[in-house]
Design a protein around this motif. Structure first.
Motif, PDB file in Angstrom:
ATOM      1  N   ARG A 192     -44.782 -26.082 -34.131  1.00 57.42           N
ATOM      2  CA  ARG A 192     -43.854 -25.860 -35.250  1.00 57.42           C
ATOM      3  C   ARG A 192     -42.745 -24.920 -34.797  1.00 57.42           C
ATOM      4  O   ARG A 192     -42.992 -23.763 -34.471  1.00 57.42           O
ATOM      5  N   LYS A 193     -41.522 -25.409 -34.794  1.00 55.13           N
ATOM      6  CA  LYS A 193     -40.401 -24.659 -34.233  1.00 55.13           C
ATOM      7  C   LYS A 193     -40.018 -23.441 -35.071  1.00 55.13           C
ATOM      8  O   LYS A 193     -39.325 -22.550 -34.590  1.00 55.13           O
ATOM      9  N   LYS A 194     -40.474 -23.397 -36.317  1.00 52.93           N
ATOM     10  CA  LYS A 194     -40.142 -22.265 -37.179  1.00 52.93           C
ATOM     11  C   LYS A 194     -41.190 -21.164 -37.123  1.00 52.93           C
ATOM     12  O   LYS A 194     -41.112 -20.187 -37.875  1.00 52.93           O
ATOM     13  N   LEU A 195     -42.176 -21.289 -36.261  1.00 55.09           N
ATOM     14  CA  LEU A 195     -43.218 -20.277 -36.152  1.00 55.09           C
ATOM     15  C   LEU A 195     -42.641 -18.969 -35.605  1.00 55.09           C
ATOM     16  O   LEU A 195     -42.027 -18.971 -34.522  1.00 55.09           O
ATOM     17  N   PRO A 196     -42.810 -17.838 -36.296  1.00 53.52           N
ATOM     18  CA  PRO A 196     -42.307 -16.555 -35.784  1.00 53.52           C
ATOM     19  C   PRO A 196     -43.001 -16.185 -34.462  1.00 53.52           C
ATOM     20  O   PRO A 196     -44.223 -16.274 -34.347  1.00 53.52           O
ATOM     21  N   GLY A 197     -42.228 -15.787 -33.483  1.00 53.20           N
ATOM     22  CA  GLY A 197     -42.784 -15.388 -32.196  1.00 53.20           C
ATOM     23  C   GLY A 197     -43.248 -16.547 -31.341  1.00 53.20           C
ATOM     24  O   GLY A 197     -44.001 -16.348 -30.387  1.00 53.20           O
ATOM     25  N   ARG A 198     -42.789 -17.757 -31.659  1.00 58.21           N
ATOM     26  CA  ARG A 198     -43.251 -18.948 -30.936  1.00 58.21           C
ATOM     27  C   ARG A 198     -42.924 -18.871 -29.450  1.00 58.21           C
ATOM     28  O   ARG A 198     -43.751 -19.195 -28.596  1.00 58.21           O
ATOM     29  N   THR A 199     -41.730 -18.429 -29.111  1.00 54.00           N
ATOM     30  CA  THR A 199     -41.313 -18.374 -27.709  1.00 54.00           C
ATOM     31  C   THR A 199     -42.183 -17.403 -26.903  1.00 54.00           C
ATOM     32  O   THR A 199     -42.613 -17.710 -25.784  1.00 54.00           O
ATOM     33  N   SER A 200     -42.479 -16.253 -27.487  1.00 50.79           N
ATOM     34  CA  SER A 200     -43.309 -15.266 -26.797  1.00 50.79           C
ATOM     35  C   SER A 200     -44.724 -15.804 -26.578  1.00 50.79           C
ATOM     36  O   SER A 200     -45.322 -15.610 -25.519  1.00 50.79           O
TER      37      SER A 200
END
Length: 285
Positions: free
Chosen positions: A100-108
């Motif tokens: 889910r691209k809107k997940l907070p902290g997804r990149t980390s």
């Protein structure tokens, strides 16, 4: 009617493929043949038998007469079923939010997952963690340390990212929560990818022996592959305190066949899903 024309190149390619195929089959034929051949015939042929003149199941009967083989088979069966189920559950639970691209902290979180593919804590720190969590000499020591494979998470995440976003939006408009979406929408659509990843996990658990060497001292908890490995290395009988009338080599080959046959029989039934899952869940550049 168009007749197929074979060029010299085609003949050479088919000859090479046939030769490589036969060379690949020779070790399997040797192992199966020795396990089914009386020892007297093995000795007569200098220890090399491909097509036995006489067949016997004595090696298999002798093998399963000893309690260590059925017991190890049961341990490996539990590892494969319970371990694969836990692997799939945790992999899906982590891959779904990461997709889910809107997940907070997804990149980390993704960087953290990729980092574990390149670096790990090392053998000694992992052993100390297993020891301090009281997992030593338990069957869970061969399951929990390898519950999630980072590569499988990325494969599953990529597959889930390919699902139409409209499906999720429609489910949310109907009042479905994330748990309902995961169970009733994501899981049914992810079966090809789950079968593919599950087969990887299953084969890994079935072939497991290294974690048994590290964490298990109780012979009652030895997995099948560890027992077979010990037989091949020590060149002894299934149990050293038992007088075995059959030759060790015959028992060794029977043990190898016993350890390999279940996966060989299961794989063809999943091959269709495996190919489809690899294509659907492949990492896109």
């Amino acid at each position: 009617m168009v007749k197929a024309r074979f060029t010299t190149f085609d003949v050479v390619v088919y000859a090479i493929l046939l030769t490589v195929g036969l060379l690949t089959l020779l070790p399997f034929m040797y192992v199966i043949s020795v396990s089914l051949t009386p020892y007297s015939e093995v000795v007569r042929n200098g220890g090399f038998v491909l097509i036995p003149h006489e067949f016997t199941m004595d090696a298999y009967r002798q093998l399963f007469d000893r309690p260590i083989i059925p017991r190890a088979f049961g341990v490996t069966l539990f590892l494969s079923i319970a371990g694969t189920a836990m692997n799939l559950a945790l992999t899906l639970l982590m891959a779904y939010p990461l997709s889910r691209k809107k997940l907070p902290g997804r990149t980390s979180l993704l960087l953290f997952v990729v980092f574990t593919m390149l670096f790990n804590g090392g053998l000694i720190p992992t052993y100390l963690i297993v020891k301090e969590t009281y997992l030593l000499n338990t069957i869970w020591a061969m399951i929990i340390p390898s519950l999630i494979w980072a590569f499988n998470i990325l494969v599953m995440k990529t597959f889930l990212e390919g699902l139409p976003e409209e499906l999720f939006e429609s489910a949310r408009m109907d009042g479905a929560g994330e748990g309902v979406i995961l169970l009733r929408l994501v899981m049914p659509l992810s079966i090809p990818s789950l079968v593919t990843i599950g087969l990887f996990y299953l084969v890994g658990h079935w072939n497991q022996f290294f974690l048994g060497v590290l964490y298990i001292q109780n012979t009652d908890l030895f997995p099948l592959q560890l027992v077979v490995r010990n037989m091949l290395i020590s060149a002894s009988s299934v149990e050293t305190n038992v007088d075995v009338t059959l030759p060790t080599a015959t028992l060794q080959m029977a043990a190898v066949v016993t350890a390999s046959l279940p996966i060989v029989l299961v794989y063809p039934f999943f091959q269709k899903h495996l190919t489809k899952g690899m294509l659907l869940g492949s990492i896109k550049g």
